[in-house]
Design a protein around this motif. Sequence first.
Motif, PDB file in Angstrom:
ATOM      1  N   GLN A 291      -5.533  12.321  -7.709  1.00 24.76           N
ATOM      2  CA  GLN A 291      -5.726  11.736  -6.499  1.00 24.76           C
ATOM      3  C   GLN A 291      -4.589  12.143  -5.353  1.00 24.76           C
ATOM      4  N   VAL A 292      -3.751  13.331  -5.582  1.00 25.81           N
ATOM      5  CA  VAL A 292      -2.655  13.890  -5.001  1.00 25.81           C
ATOM      6  C   VAL A 292      -2.981  15.190  -4.520  1.00 25.81           C
ATOM      7  N   SER A 293      -2.322  15.903  -3.470  1.00 21.28           N
ATOM      8  CA  SER A 293      -2.647  17.148  -3.059  1.00 21.28           C
ATOM      9  C   SER A 293      -1.484  17.805  -3.382  1.00 21.28           C
TER      10      SER A 293
ATOM     11  N   GLY B  24       0.672  -1.360   0.038  1.00 20.85           N
ATOM     12  CA  GLY B  24       0.128  -0.003   0.040  1.00 20.85           C
ATOM     13  C   GLY B  24       0.815   1.190  -0.059  1.00 20.85           C
ATOM     14  N   VAL B  25       1.868   1.123   0.739  1.00 19.04           N
ATOM     15  CA  VAL B  25       2.758   2.109   0.930  1.00 19.04           C
ATOM     16  C   VAL B  25       3.537   2.713  -0.534  1.00 19.04           C
ATOM     17  N   LEU B  26       4.020   1.615  -1.147  1.00 20.65           N
ATOM     18  CA  LEU B  26       4.619   1.490  -2.257  1.00 20.65           C
ATOM     19  C   LEU B  26       3.688   2.265  -3.636  1.00 20.65           C
ATOM     20  N   ALA B  27       2.433   1.754  -3.446  1.00 24.94           N
ATOM     21  CA  ALA B  27       1.360   2.008  -4.502  1.00 24.94           C
ATOM     22  C   ALA B  27       1.111   3.552  -4.262  1.00 24.94           C
ATOM     23  N   ALA B  28       0.926   4.155  -3.022  1.00 25.39           N
ATOM     24  CA  ALA B  28       0.875   5.401  -2.515  1.00 25.39           C
ATOM     25  C   ALA B  28       2.174   6.369  -3.099  1.00 25.39           C
ATOM     26  N   LYS B  29       3.281   5.782  -2.949  1.00 25.91           N
ATOM     27  CA  LYS B  29       4.514   6.609  -3.360  1.00 25.91           C
ATOM     28  C   LYS B  29       4.422   6.708  -4.967  1.00 25.91           C
ATOM     29  N   ALA B  30       4.060   5.668  -5.622  1.00 21.94           N
ATOM     30  CA  ALA B  30       4.062   5.701  -6.908  1.00 21.94           C
ATOM     31  C   ALA B  30       3.045   6.667  -7.686  1.00 21.94           C
TER      32      ALA B  30
ATOM     33  N   TRP C  34      -0.038   7.451   6.914  1.00 19.32           N
ATOM     34  CA  TRP C  34       1.504   8.409   6.659  1.00 19.32           C
ATOM     35  C   TRP C  34       1.092   9.409   5.581  1.00 19.32           C
ATOM     36  N   LEU C  35       1.994  10.333   5.545  1.00 12.78           N
ATOM     37  CA  LEU C  35       1.791  11.338   4.621  1.00 12.78           C
ATOM     38  C   LEU C  35       3.184  11.249   3.769  1.00 12.78           C
TER      39      LEU C  35
ATOM     40  N   ASP D  61      12.380  26.283 -15.345  1.00 16.49           N
ATOM     41  CA  ASP D  61      11.353  25.128 -15.129  1.00 16.49           C
ATOM     42  C   ASP D  61      10.168  25.533 -14.062  1.00 16.49           C
ATOM     43  N   VAL D  62       9.516  24.578 -13.824  1.00 15.28           N
ATOM     44  CA  VAL D  62       8.417  24.509 -12.992  1.00 15.28           C
ATOM     45  C   VAL D  62       8.889  23.720 -12.014  1.00 15.28           C
ATOM     46  N   LYS D  63       8.640  23.846 -10.756  1.00 13.09           N
ATOM     47  CA  LYS D  63       8.872  23.044  -9.544  1.00 13.09           C
ATOM     48  C   LYS D  63       7.457  22.784  -8.525  1.00 13.09           C
ATOM     49  N   VAL D  64       7.143  21.407  -8.478  1.00 13.25           N
ATOM     50  CA  VAL D  64       5.775  21.077  -7.821  1.00 13.25           C
ATOM     51  C   VAL D  64       6.236  20.222  -6.639  1.00 13.25           C
ATOM     52  N   GLU D  65       5.487  20.192  -5.629  1.00 16.59           N
ATOM     53  CA  GLU D  65       5.497  19.164  -4.425  1.00 16.59           C
ATOM     54  C   GLU D  65       4.205  18.774  -4.398  1.00 16.59           C
ATOM     55  N   VAL D  66       3.986  17.492  -4.154  1.00 16.98           N
ATOM     56  CA  VAL D  66       2.704  16.734  -3.932  1.00 16.98           C
ATOM     57  C   VAL D  66       2.645  15.887  -2.813  1.00 16.98           C
ATOM     58  N   SER D  67       1.418  15.778  -2.111  1.00 20.02           N
ATOM     59  CA  SER D  67       1.391  14.855  -0.909  1.00 20.02           C
ATOM     60  C   SER D  67       0.084  14.030  -1.177  1.00 20.02           C
ATOM     61  N   VAL D  68       0.340  12.870  -0.526  1.00 15.18           N
ATOM     62  CA  VAL D  68      -0.817  11.769  -0.538  1.00 15.18           C
ATOM     63  C   VAL D  68      -0.610  10.750   0.584  1.00 15.18           C
ATOM     64  N   LYS D  69      -1.936  10.592   1.338  1.00 14.91           N
ATOM     65  CA  LYS D  69      -2.000   9.812   2.260  1.00 14.91           C
ATOM     66  C   LYS D  69      -1.937   8.281   2.146  1.00 14.91           C
ATOM     67  N   ALA D  70      -0.998   7.886   2.845  1.00 16.82           N
ATOM     68  CA  ALA D  70      -0.712   5.954   2.468  1.00 16.82           C
ATOM     69  C   ALA D  70      -1.516   5.422   3.898  1.00 16.82           C
TER      70      ALA D  70
END
Length: 113
Positions: free
Chosen positions: A73-75, A30-36, A98-99, A85-94
């Motif tokens: 489905q990420v924030s 689940g964590v690996l899928a969320a990271k991907a 875990w964030l 360039d353009v830089k972005v950062e996203v987060s997702v709940k695992a």
Amino acid sequence: EAEEGSATIWAVGFICLLVALALGITLLSGVLAAKARAQNGADFAALAAAQTYFYGGETAPCAVAEQVARENQVSLTACSLQVSDVKVEVSVKAPANWLLKAHSRAGPRLSGN
């Protein structure tokens, strides 16, 4: 006769070990899928924002990045426009609440590269 019932204790211990192992594998997958998912969302958001930023569009680049991130489905937690360039950062709940975060950047192909 002192060992009577010891097979039951060994069997219960072995079953508990198998259950713990299965739960660990499930949590890890689940964590690996969320990271991907987070990395894919960051990559797509950065590409969409760069496309808008460098080649024009009706919407602000970071607004485009936020929309693309949401569709994946990420924030979107950060978006910055640079000269090249353009830089972005996203987060997702695992799983286990875990964030996870992922970063990406994109920009036009520079001549000579």
